[in-house]
Design an enzyme around this catalytic site. Structure first.
Site: not given
Ligand code: 5GP
Length: 117
Positions: A101-103, A88, A30-32, A97
């Site tokens: 990474h894939m959101h 991104n 999970r994203d912070i 970062v």
């Protein structure tokens, strides 16, 4: 050699994160700072800084990122209503970062695709 980010420490479980899934190729947590009710990051275990650094040998890893995204969307109960996957790349892409990474965003009606022109 690319420099490690905080994501490498999360993958190695050296610092805490809410890890939902991990296998030999990818880790999802999970994203912070969630931007939607569901906001999860799916990352390759191997340090690939950006999309620009993806090579043909990474194709199994990149494919796994998608299959894990769809599994997590089902697990989170958002598959049917839909969700958004976003990657991104670099400065103009708004990447903070430098570990690919894939959101995965979901759980509400998402806004228009780009915040500003
Ligand atoms: P980017 O802007 O690079 O596409 O997205 C980086 C994401 O990583 C951001 O959404 C940010 O909230 C998330 N993030 C940064 N540091 C940490 C951390 O230490 N733990 C977790 N779980 N997420 C983080």
């Amino acid at each position: 050699m690319a420099e490690e980010t905080i994501f490498s420490k999360i993958i190695r479980q050296e610092i805490p994160a809410d890890i939902l899934y991990q296998d030999d190729l990818v880790t999802a947590f999970r994203d912070i700072n969630p931007q939607a009710p569901t906001h999860i990051l799916i990352v390759p275990n191997k340090l690939i800084p950006t999309v620009n650094d993806v090579t043909p040998e990474d194709e199994p890893t990149v494919g796994r990122m998608f299959t894990v995204a769809s599994k997590i969307a089902r697990d989170e109960g958002i598959a049917e209503d839909g969700y958004r996957l976003m990657v991104n790349c670099g400065r103009h892409g708004g990447q903070d970062v430098y570990h690919l990474h894939m959101h995965l965003f979901g759980g509400r009606q998402l806004g228009r695709m780009l915040a500003s022109k």
